[in-house]
Design an enzyme around this catalytic site. Structure first.
Site, PDB file in Angstrom:
ATOM      1  N   LYS A   1     -12.170  -3.808   8.020  1.00  0.00           N
ATOM      2  CA  LYS A   1     -12.092  -4.658   6.831  1.00  0.00           C
ATOM      3  C   LYS A   1     -13.184  -5.715   6.819  1.00  0.00           C
ATOM      4  O   LYS A   1     -13.743  -6.082   7.853  1.00  0.00           O
ATOM      5  CB  LYS A   1     -10.730  -5.332   6.736  1.00  0.00           C
ATOM      6  CG  LYS A   1     -10.409  -6.316   7.860  1.00  0.00           C
ATOM      7  CD  LYS A   1      -9.011  -6.913   7.677  1.00  0.00           C
ATOM      8  CE  LYS A   1      -8.638  -7.836   8.841  1.00  0.00           C
ATOM      9  NZ  LYS A   1      -7.295  -8.414   8.678  1.00  0.00           N
TER      10      LYS A   1
ATOM     11  N   HIS B   1      -5.447  -1.282  -4.873  1.00  0.00           N
ATOM     12  CA  HIS B   1      -5.923  -0.152  -4.077  1.00  0.00           C
ATOM     13  C   HIS B   1      -6.748   0.761  -4.958  1.00  0.00           C
ATOM     14  O   HIS B   1      -6.332   1.109  -6.070  1.00  0.00           O
ATOM     15  CB  HIS B   1      -4.740   0.592  -3.457  1.00  0.00           C
ATOM     16  CG  HIS B   1      -3.992  -0.251  -2.469  1.00  0.00           C
ATOM     17  ND1 HIS B   1      -2.927  -1.046  -2.832  1.00  0.00           N
ATOM     18  CD2 HIS B   1      -4.193  -0.465  -1.150  1.00  0.00           C
ATOM     19  CE1 HIS B   1      -2.497  -1.705  -1.772  1.00  0.00           C
ATOM     20  NE2 HIS B   1      -3.246  -1.367  -0.732  1.00  0.00           N
TER      21      HIS B   1
ATOM     22  N   ASP C   1      -2.645  -7.732  -4.915  1.00  0.00           N
ATOM     23  CA  ASP C   1      -3.005  -6.552  -4.132  1.00  0.00           C
ATOM     24  C   ASP C   1      -3.525  -5.455  -5.051  1.00  0.00           C
ATOM     25  O   ASP C   1      -3.002  -5.255  -6.153  1.00  0.00           O
ATOM     26  CB  ASP C   1      -1.755  -6.045  -3.406  1.00  0.00           C
ATOM     27  CG  ASP C   1      -2.061  -5.577  -1.999  1.00  0.00           C
ATOM     28  OD1 ASP C   1      -3.243  -5.479  -1.664  1.00  0.00           O
ATOM     29  OD2 ASP C   1      -1.107  -5.320  -1.246  1.00  0.00           O
TER      30      ASP C   1
ATOM     31  N   CYS D   1       0.786  -1.236   0.000  1.00  0.00           N
ATOM     32  CA  CYS D   1       0.000   0.000   0.000  1.00  0.00           C
ATOM     33  C   CYS D   1       0.824   1.297   0.000  1.00  0.00           C
ATOM     34  O   CYS D   1       0.495   2.215  -0.763  1.00  0.00           O
ATOM     35  CB  CYS D   1      -1.022  -0.010   1.137  1.00  0.00           C
ATOM     36  SG  CYS D   1      -0.599  -0.980   2.573  1.00  0.00           S
TER      37      CYS D   1
ATOM     38  N   ARG E   1       7.368 -10.960   5.286  1.00  0.00           N
ATOM     39  CA  ARG E   1       6.962 -10.805   6.687  1.00  0.00           C
ATOM     40  C   ARG E   1       7.594 -11.914   7.514  1.00  0.00           C
ATOM     41  O   ARG E   1       7.474 -13.097   7.169  1.00  0.00           O
ATOM     42  CB  ARG E   1       5.441 -10.865   6.832  1.00  0.00           C
ATOM     43  CG  ARG E   1       4.694  -9.805   6.041  1.00  0.00           C
ATOM     44  CD  ARG E   1       3.196  -9.942   6.174  1.00  0.00           C
ATOM     45  NE  ARG E   1       2.491  -9.040   5.268  1.00  0.00           N
ATOM     46  CZ  ARG E   1       1.174  -9.016   5.109  1.00  0.00           C
ATOM     47  NH1 ARG E   1       0.414  -9.849   5.812  1.00  0.00           N
ATOM     48  NH2 ARG E   1       0.617  -8.177   4.258  1.00  0.00           N
TER      49      ARG E   1
ATOM     50  N   GLN F   1       1.027 -11.167  -3.278  1.00  0.00           N
ATOM     51  CA  GLN F   1      -0.367 -10.777  -3.083  1.00  0.00           C
ATOM     52  C   GLN F   1      -0.960 -10.256  -4.389  1.00  0.00           C
ATOM     53  O   GLN F   1      -0.291  -9.549  -5.138  1.00  0.00           O
ATOM     54  CB  GLN F   1      -0.477  -9.670  -2.026  1.00  0.00           C
ATOM     55  CG  GLN F   1      -0.244 -10.136  -0.605  1.00  0.00           C
ATOM     56  CD  GLN F   1      -0.497  -9.008   0.380  1.00  0.00           C
ATOM     57  OE1 GLN F   1       0.046  -7.932   0.243  1.00  0.00           O
ATOM     58  NE2 GLN F   1      -1.327  -9.259   1.377  1.00  0.00           N
TER      59      GLN F   1
ATOM     60  N   HIS G   1      -8.303  -0.864   0.232  1.00  0.00           N
ATOM     61  CA  HIS G   1      -7.354  -1.958   0.027  1.00  0.00           C
ATOM     62  C   HIS G   1      -8.148  -3.197  -0.380  1.00  0.00           C
ATOM     63  O   HIS G   1      -9.185  -3.497   0.225  1.00  0.00           O
ATOM     64  CB  HIS G   1      -6.597  -2.277   1.321  1.00  0.00           C
ATOM     65  CG  HIS G   1      -5.883  -1.117   1.927  1.00  0.00           C
ATOM     66  ND1 HIS G   1      -4.513  -1.053   2.027  1.00  0.00           N
ATOM     67  CD2 HIS G   1      -6.347   0.042   2.484  1.00  0.00           C
ATOM     68  CE1 HIS G   1      -4.161   0.073   2.629  1.00  0.00           C
ATOM     69  NE2 HIS G   1      -5.262   0.753   2.921  1.00  0.00           N
TER      70      HIS G   1
END
Length: 648
Positions: free
Chosen positions: A466, A386, A384, A335, A364, A382, A512
């Site tokens: 979320k 946005h 991912d 992000c 991570r 991911q 997100h």
């Protein structure tokens, strides 16, 4: 007198000091027999506790969710008593309820063995048969410490020291045996029932700290009925057969090794599957108006401090210091990088919503003991995205996201999807007024979409609430995959803005979104859900041509060329091996279709088609067989979107 309100909305007056059991008996004798605890204003209490104030009341039986938790809690106590009866000198430490069961940690010089479990189970059944009442007393702290100290229970003394001053020190007894416990418990050990089983022994550090002594942990499962226990044990058997780590070896998809803990070594077939997932998601995102970007894997610490990750997430980040004394972090999330892309160039309200997507590799740190194949890794990709939008666009965008994520799961064979709404966590950034606005907007989107959700209190991201999408697989296990998060904090922290209709700088809303979540994890879930028998369109190898005799080799190569020309992922097995051996080997590798070719098939230009999991064979013309496989190999999104098929 006190007033107790029942779940149906009715209320009755009772004498102060009435117990939950008294209330149950006043309703029906049959309910009193079934009652194991009582809920007062949402808090579960012992059935014998006196009630001295007005409250909302609910009688709990063994068949209620809270009753099942009590069964497991009491089973842990019964197991601890059984262990100390069988193995004097063993110290008991902690024994909590966990998902589907319970465990207890013991301090004992001699190790437990699997052969000990049936003995402990038998002793537990004796204790349950005794039906000893559970009762408790509140003791002064010093008296409780002395009592356990005199018994040699050093861990209990340490636990008492950790209880905050002013909190009660409760000691629960079952006959002569007792334990330090907050409670509550059911009325007696007999209420545990017979539907339990001890499962395994493992090592565990005291309080999870590797600097502390190693204890021995015994895991068990307990249920309200024998049928529930049998169903759970059957599910475990099925889960073992479907373990993606074993199937990954058999299908030649991936492996792990110590030199790169928590990181995947993808083999050719596994990487093919991985890229098929990316290709599918890329097509869907293009249809939905996303632009694909890529952000750096490593960025300076200052950016992570501005975003809030350094404060809330630093212990899970990989950090490197360069010779010029700058500190960099491998990105744990995409992000902040996407905010930098949004900020590059002036944006107007006319540019919104702007949908940015990335197949970003994130890093991570997870404790070694938490790593589990593809399902828990340290380095993962991911899907991912946005969405930068105005506040007025939040509801519309989130409704679209709900529709999109559910359609994706259907394409992969997941029909049973549950939604959890996770609100503000204790550790978070931003003002409560901002959180109020974000939570209200996300709830409104779910309600407009006509979807139901379960509240998951305190489990939101540190920057926003979320939605979590939980998939139920073929054997009834739940997997949390996709998320949608409304964030009014991070864009402001990182200085993002657009020019609004009024000509003023305005901070955008940042939604997100991840649908697969971790592609590595989704791959593992997918393999287990299908037991390795992936849909043909998703299989790394869709068909293999296997020869019966060497005379058919030339024809098999022709068949392979035709399959490849049709865009199919195929191979040929021309080895000098028996056909049954070849079929068995490719079946273990989960190849969906095996085309058997012998001398007769070569002469007639046919193939014998054998499907994975079936012993039947269909003899078909080569043209018909290829047409059939090619039609089945079309991804589901392309079947419903001819333009996508043409573009591909």
């Amino acid at each position: 007198m006190i007033s107790l309100k029942f779940p149906d909305g009715s209320a009755r007056d009772f004498e102060s000091g009435v117990t939950g059991l008294d209330v149950a008996a006043s309703i029906a004798k049959s309910l009193a027999k079934k009652a194991v605890a009582v809920s007062l204003d949402g808090t579960v209490r012992d059935i014998y506790d006196p009630i001295n104030a007005d409250a909302e009341i609910r009688i709990i039986t063994r068949m209620d969710p809270e009753g099942l938790e009590l069964i497991r809690h009491d089973a842990a106590h019964v197991m601890a008593e059984a262990v100390q009866e069988l193995y004097p000198g063993t110290q008991v430490t902690i024994g909590p309820v966990i998902e589907n069961g319970f465990y207890y940690d013991f301090a004992r010089e001699e190790p437990f063995t699997p052969e000990d479990l049936p003995k402990i189970e038998a002793k537990m059944r004796e204790i349950i048969q005794r039906d000893s009442p559970f009762s408790y007393e509140v003791m002064p702290r010093d008296a409780a410490k002395k009592m356990f100290g005199d018994m040699g229970e050093a861990y209990k003394v340490e636990l008492i020291d950790a209880i905050p001053e002013g909190d009660n020190i409760k000691i629960y007894s079952q006959r002569e045996w007792f334990d330090l416990c907050r409670g509550p418990h059911m009325p007696s050990t007999g209420k545990v029932g017979k539907a339990f089983k001890l499962q395994k022994i493992a090592g565990a550090y005291w309080r999870g700290d590797s600097n502390n002594p190693m204890l021995q942990r015994i895991y068990g499962t307990a249920w309200a009925t024998d049928d529930q226990l049998k169903a759970y044990l059957h599910m475990l058997e099925e889960a073992e057969k479907r373990d993606h780590r074993r199937l990954g070896r058999e299908m030649d998809l991936f492996h792990f090794q110590e030199e790169a803990p928590g990181a995947v070594f993808w083999h050719a077939k596994g990487w093919s599957l991985f890229q098929l997932l990316i290709g599918y998601m890329r097509r869907r995102q293009q249809d939905w108006g996303y632009v694909e970007v890529n952000s750096p894997d490593m960025m300076e610490r200052t950016l992570w401090e501005q975003s809030g990750h350094w404060e809330k997430f630093a212990e899970n980040m990989y950090i490197a210091e360069t010779p010029d004394d700058r500190v960099f972090c491998c990105k744990p999330m995409n992000c902040p990088g996407h905010v930098q892309i949004f900020k590059n160039g002036l944006k107007s309200y006319r540019d919104l919503p702007l949908r940015i997507a990335e197949f970003g590799k994130v890093h991570r740190y997870e404790p070694s003991g938490a790593l589990h194949g593809l399902l828990r890794v340290r380095h993962f990709t991911q899907d991912d995205a946005h969405i930068f939008c105005t506040e007025d666009q939040i509801t519309e965008e989130c409704v679209k996201l709900n529709e999109q994520v559910l359609s994706i799961y259907r394409d992969f064979g997941f029909e049973d999807v549950r939604i959890k709404f996770s609100d503000r966590p204790e550790k978070r950034v931003g003002e409560d007024a901002v959180w109020d606005k974000a939570e209200a907007a996300l709830k409104r989107a779910v309600e407009v979409a006509g979807l139901t959700y379960e509240l998951n209190p305190g489990e939101g991201a540190f920057y926003g609430p979320k939605l979590e999408y939980v998939l139920r697989d073929a054997i009834g296990r739940d997997w949390q995959c996709g998320t949608v998060q409304v964030d009014l904090n991070m864009p402001q922290r990182l200085g993002a803005y657009y020019i609004g209709a009024d000509g003023e700088k305005t901070v955008p809303v940042m939604i997100h979104r991840a649908m697969f979540g971790s592609l590595e994890r989704f791959t593992g879930i997918l393999v287990e859900h299908h037991a390795g028998h992936l849909p043909l369109w998703l299989s790394p190898t869709q068909a293999v041509v296997a020869t019966i005799v060497s005379d058919a080799n030339e024809y098999a190569e022709t068949v392979l060329a035709r399959l490849n020309a049709a865009g199919l992922r195929a191979g040929a097995d021309l080895r000098n091996e028996k056909i049954n051996y070849k079929v068995r080997e490719h079946s273990v590798a989960k190849v969906p279709v095996i085309l058997v070719a012998g001398k007769r098939e070569a002469e007639e230009r046919t193939v014998s088609v054998r499907r994975l999991g079936s012993r039947e064979q269909d003899v078909m013309s080569l043209d018909d067989a290829i047409a059939m496989i090619a039609a089945e190999a079309v991804p589901p999104d392309m079947r419903s979107n001819p333009q996508a098929t043409e573009a591909a």
